[in-house]
Each structure stands twice: as C-alpha cells, then as structure tokens.
Write a protein that holds these residues in place. Sequence first.
Motif, PDB file in Angstrom:
ATOM      1  N   GLN A   1       2.933  -1.777   5.378  1.00 17.29           N
ATOM      2  CA  GLN A   1       3.640  -2.048   4.122  1.00 17.29           C
ATOM      3  C   GLN A   1       3.817  -0.759   3.343  1.00 17.29           C
ATOM      4  O   GLN A   1       3.003   0.152   3.421  1.00 17.29           O
ATOM      5  CB  GLN A   1       2.862  -3.039   3.254  1.00 17.29           C
ATOM      6  CG  GLN A   1       2.900  -4.448   3.744  1.00 17.29           C
ATOM      7  CD  GLN A   1       2.074  -5.365   2.854  1.00 17.29           C
ATOM      8  OE1 GLN A   1       1.252  -4.915   2.070  1.00 17.29           O
ATOM      9  NE2 GLN A   1       2.302  -6.650   2.982  1.00 17.29           N
ATOM     10  N   GLY A   2       4.871  -0.687   2.569  1.00 10.88           N
ATOM     11  CA  GLY A   2       5.166   0.509   1.792  1.00 10.88           C
ATOM     12  C   GLY A   2       4.073   0.857   0.805  1.00 10.88           C
ATOM     13  O   GLY A   2       3.734   2.017   0.625  1.00 10.88           O
ATOM     14  N   ASN A   3       3.474  -0.140   0.155  1.00  9.55           N
ATOM     15  CA  ASN A   3       2.455   0.137  -0.863  1.00  9.55           C
ATOM     16  C   ASN A   3       1.227   0.812  -0.265  1.00  9.55           C
ATOM     17  O   ASN A   3       0.650   1.694  -0.874  1.00  9.55           O
ATOM     18  CB  ASN A   3       2.045  -1.151  -1.565  1.00  9.55           C
ATOM     19  CG  ASN A   3       3.161  -1.732  -2.392  1.00  9.55           C
ATOM     20  OD1 ASN A   3       4.118  -1.052  -2.706  1.00  9.55           O
ATOM     21  ND2 ASN A   3       3.040  -2.994  -2.725  1.00  9.55           N
TER      22      ASN A   3
ATOM     23  N   MET B   1       1.123   2.674   2.470  1.00 11.81           N
ATOM     24  CA  MET B   1       1.480   4.042   2.844  1.00 11.81           C
ATOM     25  C   MET B   1       1.573   4.936   1.609  1.00 11.81           C
ATOM     26  O   MET B   1       1.110   6.072   1.624  1.00 11.81           O
ATOM     27  CB  MET B   1       2.813   4.067   3.600  1.00 11.81           C
ATOM     28  CG  MET B   1       2.749   3.385   4.933  1.00 11.81           C
ATOM     29  SD  MET B   1       1.451   4.157   5.937  1.00 11.81           S
ATOM     30  CE  MET B   1       1.833   3.484   7.507  1.00 11.81           C
ATOM     31  N   ASP B   2       2.158   4.421   0.542  1.00 17.60           N
ATOM     32  CA  ASP B   2       2.242   5.190  -0.703  1.00 17.60           C
ATOM     33  C   ASP B   2       0.842   5.525  -1.223  1.00 17.60           C
ATOM     34  O   ASP B   2       0.590   6.634  -1.686  1.00 17.60           O
ATOM     35  CB  ASP B   2       3.014   4.417  -1.777  1.00 17.60           C
ATOM     36  CG  ASP B   2       4.481   4.268  -1.445  1.00 17.60           C
ATOM     37  OD1 ASP B   2       4.968   5.014  -0.568  1.00 17.60           O
ATOM     38  OD2 ASP B   2       5.135   3.399  -2.051  1.00 17.60           O
ATOM     39  N   MET B   3      -0.054   4.551  -1.146  1.00 18.25           N
ATOM     40  CA  MET B   3      -1.408   4.765  -1.611  1.00 18.25           C
ATOM     41  C   MET B   3      -2.105   5.829  -0.758  1.00 18.25           C
ATOM     42  O   MET B   3      -2.793   6.704  -1.292  1.00 18.25           O
ATOM     43  CB  MET B   3      -2.212   3.462  -1.563  1.00 18.25           C
ATOM     44  CG  MET B   3      -3.613   3.600  -2.114  1.00 18.25           C
ATOM     45  SD  MET B   3      -4.551   2.070  -2.093  1.00 18.25           S
ATOM     46  CE  MET B   3      -4.735   1.793  -0.356  1.00 18.25           C
TER      47      MET B   3
ATOM     48  N   VAL C   1      -0.736   8.316   0.933  1.00 18.31           N
ATOM     49  CA  VAL C   1      -0.174   9.621   0.582  1.00 18.31           C
ATOM     50  C   VAL C   1      -0.738  10.086  -0.756  1.00 18.31           C
ATOM     51  O   VAL C   1      -1.098  11.260  -0.928  1.00 18.31           O
ATOM     52  CB  VAL C   1       1.370   9.558   0.553  1.00 18.31           C
ATOM     53  CG1 VAL C   1       1.964  10.812  -0.061  1.00 18.31           C
ATOM     54  CG2 VAL C   1       1.919   9.341   1.947  1.00 18.31           C
ATOM     55  N   GLY C   2      -0.839   9.174  -1.723  1.00 12.83           N
ATOM     56  CA  GLY C   2      -1.389   9.521  -3.028  1.00 12.83           C
ATOM     57  C   GLY C   2      -2.829   9.997  -2.934  1.00 12.83           C
ATOM     58  O   GLY C   2      -3.222  10.950  -3.626  1.00 12.83           O
TER      59      GLY C   2
ATOM     60  N   LYS D   1      12.354   8.027 -14.656  1.00 11.82           N
ATOM     61  CA  LYS D   1      12.810   6.704 -14.227  1.00 11.82           C
ATOM     62  C   LYS D   1      13.669   6.064 -15.302  1.00 11.82           C
ATOM     63  O   LYS D   1      14.645   5.397 -15.016  1.00 11.82           O
ATOM     64  CB  LYS D   1      11.629   5.797 -13.887  1.00 11.82           C
ATOM     65  CG  LYS D   1      11.023   6.063 -12.548  1.00 11.82           C
ATOM     66  CD  LYS D   1       9.957   5.037 -12.229  1.00 11.82           C
ATOM     67  CE  LYS D   1       9.373   5.269 -10.857  1.00 11.82           C
ATOM     68  NZ  LYS D   1       8.363   4.274 -10.525  1.00 11.82           N
TER      69      LYS D   1
END
Length: 140
Positions: free
Chosen positions: A14-16, A18-20, A22-23, A101
């Motif tokens: 899931q994208g979330n 993967m984002d986490m 990377v963060g 944003k």
Amino acid sequence: MKKFIQEFKEFASQGNVMDMAVGIIIGGAFTSIVSSLVSDVVMPVISLVTGGIDYSAMKVTLGTGANAASINYGSFINAVITFLLVALVVFFLVKGIAKMKGIASKEEEEAPTTKTCPFCKEEVAIEATRCPHCTSELSE
C-alpha cells in the motif's frame, strides 16, 4: 497461511506503508545531520555564550575509580536541544508543505464552466446569453 501472506503483501505494498518507510529512512538520516548540527555548531556557540562550559562533558560520578558509574546529564541536555531543533525543523517543513498544498489546490481550482438559469434553475453554459431550456435572457 496462504491468505495471511496475501493479506500481508497487500498491506506492505500500500502507498501509505511505503511512504512511511521512506519517511523513517529519511528521518534517520536527517537525525544524524541535526545531531551533528547540535554537537558541532550549536553547543560550541552555547558554550561560548555561557563562558566556555562544555555541556557534553557534564556528569555526576557515582562512586570512585576508573569504572565508576556516572549520570551524563550533559548528554541529556544535548539530546533535548537536538530534539527541539528537529521538532522546529519538522514544524517548518510541515507548515511549508501545507502552504504549498494550499497554493497548489488554489491553482487546480478551475473557473466554472456552467451557471444556473435564475428562471428555470437549469444548468447553462457560462457564455450563454439565453437559456436553452426556457429561452429567458440571462443578464449575467
């Protein structure tokens, strides 16, 4: 077991997640930069202002001898300053990203392409001067 592995694959991809990940990786690298900033730049300046006090060397020794335990409260002071600097930088980053944003969302808002006829309440093209539904003249 097969269903569990499939669910885990879906969760991990899931994208979330993967984002986490990377963060977290970037956060780890960022922490070492800020730690260096505190120990190599900020603390020497604070030491200069306070009359040459080296906070990183401050400690209370519990006992005698070379192997005596000690409470290194100077390192704790460095850690608190590091935390405050990281929190300050993250605050500015989040604030800046939120502002970007906001600007991006304002740019994405398109001009309306339709309007509502005041007489029959049907949607009409924005350039229309007469309603195609009720043939009323549109003043707007």
